[in-house]
Structure formats: C-alpha cells, structure tokens
Design a protein around this motif. Structure first.
Motif, PDB file in Angstrom:
ATOM      1  N   LYS A  85     -99.579  31.556  16.344  1.00  0.00           N
ATOM      2  CA  LYS A  85     -99.806  30.907  17.632  1.00  0.00           C
ATOM      3  C   LYS A  85    -101.239  30.397  17.729  1.00  0.00           C
ATOM      4  N   SER A  86    -102.210  31.212  17.299  1.00  0.00           N
ATOM      5  CA  SER A  86    -103.611  30.813  17.414  1.00  0.00           C
ATOM      6  C   SER A  86    -103.909  29.601  16.539  1.00  0.00           C
ATOM      7  N   THR A  87    -103.225  29.499  15.390  1.00  0.00           N
ATOM      8  CA  THR A  87    -103.432  28.367  14.495  1.00  0.00           C
ATOM      9  C   THR A  87    -103.003  27.065  15.174  1.00  0.00           C
ATOM     10  N   PHE A  88    -101.886  27.116  15.876  1.00  0.00           N
ATOM     11  CA  PHE A  88    -101.350  25.901  16.459  1.00  0.00           C
ATOM     12  C   PHE A  88    -101.869  25.579  17.858  1.00  0.00           C
ATOM     13  N   THR A  89    -102.379  26.567  18.553  1.00  0.00           N
ATOM     14  CA  THR A  89    -102.785  26.290  19.927  1.00  0.00           C
ATOM     15  C   THR A  89    -104.296  26.197  20.089  1.00  0.00           C
ATOM     16  N   SER A  90    -105.031  26.401  19.006  1.00  0.00           N
ATOM     17  CA  SER A  90    -106.481  26.286  19.005  1.00  0.00           C
ATOM     18  C   SER A  90    -107.123  26.870  20.265  1.00  0.00           C
ATOM     19  N   ASN A  91    -107.188  28.165  20.286  1.00  0.00           N
ATOM     20  CA  ASN A  91    -107.855  28.903  21.365  1.00  0.00           C
ATOM     21  C   ASN A  91    -107.187  28.742  22.724  1.00  0.00           C
ATOM     22  N   ASP A  92    -105.877  28.615  22.752  1.00  0.00           N
ATOM     23  CA  ASP A  92    -105.160  28.484  24.012  1.00  0.00           C
ATOM     24  C   ASP A  92    -105.154  29.850  24.707  1.00  0.00           C
ATOM     25  N   GLU A  93    -106.113  30.025  25.590  1.00  0.00           N
ATOM     26  CA  GLU A  93    -106.288  31.321  26.250  1.00  0.00           C
ATOM     27  C   GLU A  93    -105.079  31.697  27.101  1.00  0.00           C
ATOM     28  N   GLN A  94    -104.418  30.712  27.677  1.00  0.00           N
ATOM     29  CA  GLN A  94    -103.206  30.983  28.464  1.00  0.00           C
ATOM     30  C   GLN A  94    -102.115  31.589  27.576  1.00  0.00           C
ATOM     31  N   ALA A  95    -101.919  31.000  26.399  1.00  0.00           N
ATOM     32  CA  ALA A  95    -100.885  31.492  25.479  1.00  0.00           C
ATOM     33  C   ALA A  95    -101.224  32.906  25.011  1.00  0.00           C
ATOM     34  N   LEU A 137     -98.351  55.979  19.016  1.00  0.00           N
ATOM     35  CA  LEU A 137     -99.604  55.954  18.267  1.00  0.00           C
ATOM     36  C   LEU A 137     -99.696  54.672  17.441  1.00  0.00           C
ATOM     37  N   GLU A 138     -98.647  54.353  16.705  1.00  0.00           N
ATOM     38  CA  GLU A 138     -98.645  53.149  15.881  1.00  0.00           C
ATOM     39  C   GLU A 138     -98.777  51.890  16.732  1.00  0.00           C
ATOM     40  N   LYS A 139     -98.131  51.869  17.858  1.00  0.00           N
ATOM     41  CA  LYS A 139     -98.217  50.688  18.725  1.00  0.00           C
ATOM     42  C   LYS A 139     -99.618  50.537  19.314  1.00  0.00           C
ATOM     43  N   ASN A 140    -100.303  51.658  19.518  1.00  0.00           N
ATOM     44  CA  ASN A 140    -101.689  51.569  19.967  1.00  0.00           C
ATOM     45  C   ASN A 140    -102.584  51.015  18.862  1.00  0.00           C
ATOM     46  N   TYR A 141    -102.316  51.406  17.602  1.00  0.00           N
ATOM     47  CA  TYR A 141    -103.048  50.798  16.482  1.00  0.00           C
ATOM     48  C   TYR A 141    -102.827  49.287  16.485  1.00  0.00           C
ATOM     49  N   ASP A 142    -101.572  48.894  16.655  1.00  0.00           N
ATOM     50  CA  ASP A 142    -101.227  47.473  16.667  1.00  0.00           C
ATOM     51  C   ASP A 142    -101.920  46.736  17.810  1.00  0.00           C
ATOM     52  N   ALA A 143    -101.908  47.340  18.985  1.00  0.00           N
ATOM     53  CA  ALA A 143    -102.537  46.708  20.141  1.00  0.00           C
ATOM     54  C   ALA A 143    -104.037  46.573  19.926  1.00  0.00           C
ATOM     55  N   GLU A 144    -104.650  47.601  19.357  1.00  0.00           N
ATOM     56  CA  GLU A 144    -106.095  47.533  19.068  1.00  0.00           C
ATOM     57  C   GLU A 144    -106.390  46.328  18.181  1.00  0.00           C
ATOM     58  N   LYS A 145    -105.617  46.181  17.108  1.00  0.00           N
ATOM     59  CA  LYS A 145    -105.818  45.058  16.186  1.00  0.00           C
ATOM     60  C   LYS A 145    -105.557  43.723  16.881  1.00  0.00           C
ATOM     61  N   GLY A 146    -104.511  43.677  17.711  1.00  0.00           N
ATOM     62  CA  GLY A 146    -104.191  42.454  18.440  1.00  0.00           C
ATOM     63  C   GLY A 146    -105.303  42.056  19.395  1.00  0.00           C
ATOM     64  N   TYR A 147    -105.854  43.040  20.098  1.00  0.00           N
ATOM     65  CA  TYR A 147    -106.957  42.746  21.018  1.00  0.00           C
ATOM     66  C   TYR A 147    -108.207  42.288  20.273  1.00  0.00           C
ATOM     67  N   LYS A 148    -108.486  42.895  19.130  1.00  0.00           N
ATOM     68  CA  LYS A 148    -109.635  42.457  18.336  1.00  0.00           C
ATOM     69  C   LYS A 148    -109.455  41.011  17.904  1.00  0.00           C
ATOM     70  N   LYS A 149    -108.239  40.688  17.461  1.00  0.00           N
ATOM     71  CA  LYS A 149    -107.940  39.323  17.033  1.00  0.00           C
ATOM     72  C   LYS A 149    -108.083  38.352  18.210  1.00  0.00           C
ATOM     73  N   ALA A 150    -107.575  38.738  19.364  1.00  0.00           N
ATOM     74  CA  ALA A 150    -107.681  37.881  20.549  1.00  0.00           C
ATOM     75  C   ALA A 150    -109.146  37.655  20.915  1.00  0.00           C
ATOM     76  N   ALA A 151    -109.964  38.702  20.818  1.00  0.00           N
ATOM     77  CA  ALA A 151    -111.389  38.579  21.149  1.00  0.00           C
ATOM     78  C   ALA A 151    -112.086  37.600  20.204  1.00  0.00           C
ATOM     79  N   GLU A 152    -111.635  37.569  18.950  1.00  0.00           N
ATOM     80  CA  GLU A 152    -112.218  36.624  17.983  1.00  0.00           C
ATOM     81  C   GLU A 152    -111.849  35.182  18.309  1.00  0.00           C
ATOM     82  N   ILE A 153    -110.667  34.990  18.862  1.00  0.00           N
ATOM     83  CA  ILE A 153    -110.118  33.647  19.059  1.00  0.00           C
ATOM     84  C   ILE A 153    -110.679  32.952  20.304  1.00  0.00           C
TER      85      ILE A 153
END
Length: 149
Positions: free
Chosen positions: A84-94, A15-31
C-alpha cells in the motif's frame, strides 16, 4: 490458577500480534511526513513493545514458554502495508485506515480472551489494561483521520 493449553495459546497469539503491531507502527512512522502522526505511531510502537514484555512475563510466570516472531496474519498485514505504501506514496489516510482496521481486530481478540472464565485474574487484569489502551489508540487514530480529512 493454572494456564490451560488453550489459554497459553491464546495469550501467545496476542503476544505475536503485539509484535506485529509494533513492527507495523514502526513502518507507518517511517512512511508518514506529518510529525504529530509520526510521533503517535512511534509511541504506539513503544506501547506494543511494552505490551509484549508484559505478556511474555505473564506467560513465563505460569511456567509456559512465550512464542517468538510474528504471526502469519500479522505478516500478511505488514506485507499489505508495504504494498500500500509503495502505491499510495505516504497516503496518511490509507495508513490510518489500516491502523483502525488492525486495532478494531485487536480489541475483538482481546475481548474474546478476556471473556474466558478460565483466565487467571492477573492475566485478565493485564489484558484488560492493554485492551483499554488499544481502544484509546483506535479513538486517537479516528481523531487523526478527522483532522487530516
């Protein structure tokens, strides 16, 4: 069938890891800039939100209390994603690489819990469906990676 303390802890970990994944995906969508990738990440965030609610209901149906918040491991993953997002500036591969790593770990953890012979059938069914969805997501992330490279 009754939830053992171990089963309760392991399902709460998922359950907690799903919360984490949800937040991670939201962050990725923003980037990301790619609209299809952004849509994919937003869909996965919604899936993980839905997974979380399914798991919470299942935990409660056995008289246990669902955990709230994010796991330490997941928080570390989010922090890495932020750095990672700070240093790779929208590096979609990363970002896709991070998604693949996270989803591979999720599949492994789901498999470990699913293989527990003391798991109630209703919980096993939910976890199997969620694990299958995560495997599909992993394959989709690999497909995006191939298209972007």
């Amino acid at each position: 069938m009754k939830y053992t303390e171990d089963i309760s802890k392991r399902v709460n970990d998922l359950l907690e890891k799903n919360y984490d994944a949800e937040k991670g995906y939201k962050k990725a969508a923003e980037i990301v800039d790619n609209n299809k990738l952004k849509q994919f990440f937003n869909e996965q965030a919604q899936n993980r939100y839905d997974f979380g609610h399914q798991l919470k209901s299942e935990i409660e149906s056995f008289g246990e209390t669902p955990d709230k918040g994010g796991s330490t491991k997941g928080s570390m993953h989010r922090t890495w994603m932020d750095i990672k997002s700070t240093f790779t500036s929208n590096d979609e591969q990363a970002i896709l690489n991070e998604v693949k790593t996270g989803e591979e770990a999720a599949v492994e953890e789901y498999n470990e819990v699913i293989n527990d012979t003391t798991l109630p059938p209703t919980t096993q069914k939910i976890l199997t469906e969620q694990r299958n969805n995560v495997q599909t997501t992993l394959q989709n992330a690999k497909n995006f990676e191939a298209v972007l490279s």
